[in-house]
Design a protein around this motif. Structure first.
Motif, mmCIF file in Angstrom:
data_model
loop_
_atom_site.group_PDB
_atom_site.id
_atom_site.type_symbol
_atom_site.label_atom_id
_atom_site.label_comp_id
_atom_site.label_asym_id
_atom_site.label_seq_id
_atom_site.Cartn_x
_atom_site.Cartn_y
_atom_site.Cartn_z
ATOM 1 N N UNK A 1 27.872 28.336 55.050
ATOM 2 C CA UNK A 1 28.186 26.924 55.231
ATOM 3 C C UNK A 1 29.551 26.667 54.594
ATOM 4 N N UNK A 2 30.179 25.531 54.888
ATOM 5 C CA UNK A 2 31.480 25.242 54.248
ATOM 6 C C UNK A 2 31.419 25.262 52.717
ATOM 7 N N UNK A 3 30.367 24.711 52.128
ATOM 8 C CA UNK A 3 30.239 24.717 50.669
ATOM 9 C C UNK A 3 30.083 26.149 50.156
ATOM 10 N N UNK A 4 29.269 26.945 50.798
ATOM 11 C CA UNK A 4 29.069 28.330 50.378
ATOM 12 C C UNK A 4 30.373 29.122 50.474
ATOM 13 N N UNK A 5 31.135 28.882 51.521
ATOM 14 C CA UNK A 5 32.428 29.536 51.707
ATOM 15 C C UNK A 5 33.380 29.171 50.571
ATOM 16 N N UNK A 6 33.435 27.892 50.217
ATOM 17 C CA UNK A 6 34.331 27.418 49.152
ATOM 18 C C UNK A 6 34.019 28.123 47.834
ATOM 19 N N UNK A 7 32.748 28.196 47.483
ATOM 20 C CA UNK A 7 32.360 28.790 46.202
ATOM 21 C C UNK A 7 32.654 30.297 46.194
ATOM 22 N N UNK A 8 32.363 30.972 47.290
ATOM 23 C CA UNK A 8 32.664 32.408 47.372
ATOM 24 C C UNK A 8 34.165 32.650 47.245
ATOM 25 N N UNK A 9 34.980 31.838 47.915
ATOM 26 C CA UNK A 9 36.443 31.998 47.845
ATOM 27 C C UNK A 9 36.967 31.699 46.438
ATOM 28 N N UNK A 10 36.431 30.671 45.806
ATOM 29 C CA UNK A 10 36.868 30.318 44.449
ATOM 30 C C UNK A 10 36.536 31.445 43.472
ATOM 31 N N UNK A 11 35.360 32.033 43.606
ATOM 32 C CA UNK A 11 34.978 33.146 42.738
ATOM 33 C C UNK A 11 35.889 34.348 42.977
ATOM 34 N N UNK A 12 36.132 34.681 44.226
ATOM 35 C CA UNK A 12 37.011 35.806 44.555
ATOM 36 C C UNK A 12 38.420 35.591 44.005
ATOM 37 N N UNK A 13 38.882 34.356 44.037
ATOM 38 C CA UNK A 13 40.240 34.046 43.575
ATOM 39 C C UNK A 13 40.409 34.278 42.076
ATOM 40 N N UNK A 14 39.317 34.225 41.315
ATOM 41 C CA UNK A 14 39.416 34.386 39.863
ATOM 42 C C UNK A 14 38.938 35.752 39.382
ATOM 43 N N UNK A 15 38.470 36.601 40.270
ATOM 44 C CA UNK A 15 37.954 37.907 39.857
ATOM 45 C C UNK A 15 39.070 38.844 39.403
ATOM 46 N N UNK A 16 38.718 39.705 38.474
ATOM 47 C CA UNK A 16 39.604 40.770 38.011
ATOM 48 C C UNK A 16 38.891 42.106 38.222
ATOM 49 N N UNK A 17 39.623 43.170 38.455
ATOM 50 C CA UNK A 17 39.003 44.476 38.677
ATOM 51 C C UNK A 17 38.065 44.865 37.535
ATOM 52 N N UNK A 18 36.970 45.509 37.907
ATOM 53 C CA UNK A 18 36.029 46.010 36.908
ATOM 54 C C UNK A 18 35.269 44.942 36.159
ATOM 55 N N UNK A 19 35.210 43.737 36.686
ATOM 56 C CA UNK A 19 34.469 42.658 36.030
ATOM 57 C C UNK A 19 35.147 42.087 34.802
ATOM 58 N N UNK A 20 36.437 42.352 34.638
ATOM 59 C CA UNK A 20 37.152 41.904 33.431
ATOM 60 C C UNK A 20 37.269 40.379 33.316
ATOM 61 N N UNK A 21 37.058 39.664 34.405
ATOM 62 C CA UNK A 21 37.094 38.193 34.340
ATOM 63 C C UNK A 21 35.974 37.648 33.443
ATOM 64 N N UNK A 22 34.931 38.440 33.235
ATOM 65 C CA UNK A 22 33.835 38.005 32.361
ATOM 66 C C UNK A 22 34.202 38.097 30.885
ATOM 67 N N UNK A 23 35.301 38.782 30.562
ATOM 68 C CA UNK A 23 35.721 38.968 29.176
ATOM 69 C C UNK A 23 36.694 37.912 28.676
ATOM 70 N N UNK A 24 37.292 37.154 29.588
ATOM 71 C CA UNK A 24 38.275 36.167 29.134
ATOM 72 C C UNK A 24 37.607 35.169 28.191
ATOM 73 N N UNK A 25 38.316 34.795 27.162
ATOM 74 C CA UNK A 25 37.775 33.898 26.134
ATOM 75 C C UNK A 25 38.380 32.507 26.278
ATOM 76 N N UNK A 26 37.621 31.521 25.828
ATOM 77 C CA UNK A 26 38.086 30.136 25.776
ATOM 78 C C UNK A 26 37.362 29.470 24.610
#
Length: 180
Positions: free
Chosen positions: A125-150
């Motif tokens: 669906x359009x909403x599902x597409x948006x969320x998948x694209x947003x996640x892909x846009x912030x991903x880093x190789x090897x799951x490193x996006x999960x390590x960023x701190x804030x």
């Protein structure tokens, strides 16, 4: 106007436990990107931001004994989207979200990744597409996006700013509809 704000979700103990574990910086970045992509595609940015923010709430801790993310173990055994969709739906309903909105957000979380699906293409669906694209846009190789701190103050400020942007967008679109 909105039953549940991002700030209300951010402050909830379930979100603090599970979203922080999977990467709060990544969750907020995906929520912000989902908002932008949703506006561009005429999709409800409130639902997109919530789904983006909660998209990894079902992550299991795929970590080695040394604390490093075990990306191969994750890729082989992951069902975080299934678990996350159920967890997010329950959380949203408990927080007072409209039931249909809670379902749409949960489905977007369920389908934001194909890591657990058999090969093949899904029609999103359009909403599902948006969320998948947003996640892909912030991903880093090897799951490193999960390590960023804030830090907590910065995270809350970004959540509050995004809530304001959503409210402004919804209000200005409501005014446009009543004027036309």
């Amino acid at each position: 106007m909105r039953n549940v704000s991002l700030e209300k979700l951010y402050n909830h103990p379930i979100v603090q436990k599970y979203v922080r574990r999977s990467g709060m910086a990544h969750a907020i970045a995906v929520a912000e990107k989902a908002f932008e992509i949703a506006v561009q595609n005429k999709v409800d940015p409130d639902l997109a931001a919530k789904a983006g923010f909660l998209h990894d709430i079902g992550h299991y801790t795929w970590y080695r004994s040394n604390g490093e993310w075990d990306y191969q173990e994750y890729k082989q055994n992951d069902i975080h989207a299934i678990k996350g969709a159920a967890r997010a739906h329950k959380l949203l309903v408990r927080c007072g979200e409209d039931l249909q909105n809670a379902k749409e957000i949960a489905l977007a979380i369920l389908l934001h990744t194909d890591s657990y699906l058999p090969d093949g293409q899904l029609k999103l669906s359009p909403l599902q597409y948006v969320v998948a694209k947003a996640d892909q846009a912030d991903e880093l190789p090897g799951g490193k996006h999960h390590y960023r701190k804030i830090d907590g103050g910065t995270a809350l400020a970004r959540i509050q700013t995004l809530d304001q942007r959503i409210n402004h967008y919804k209000l200005s679109n409501q005014i446009e509809k009543t004027v036309s």
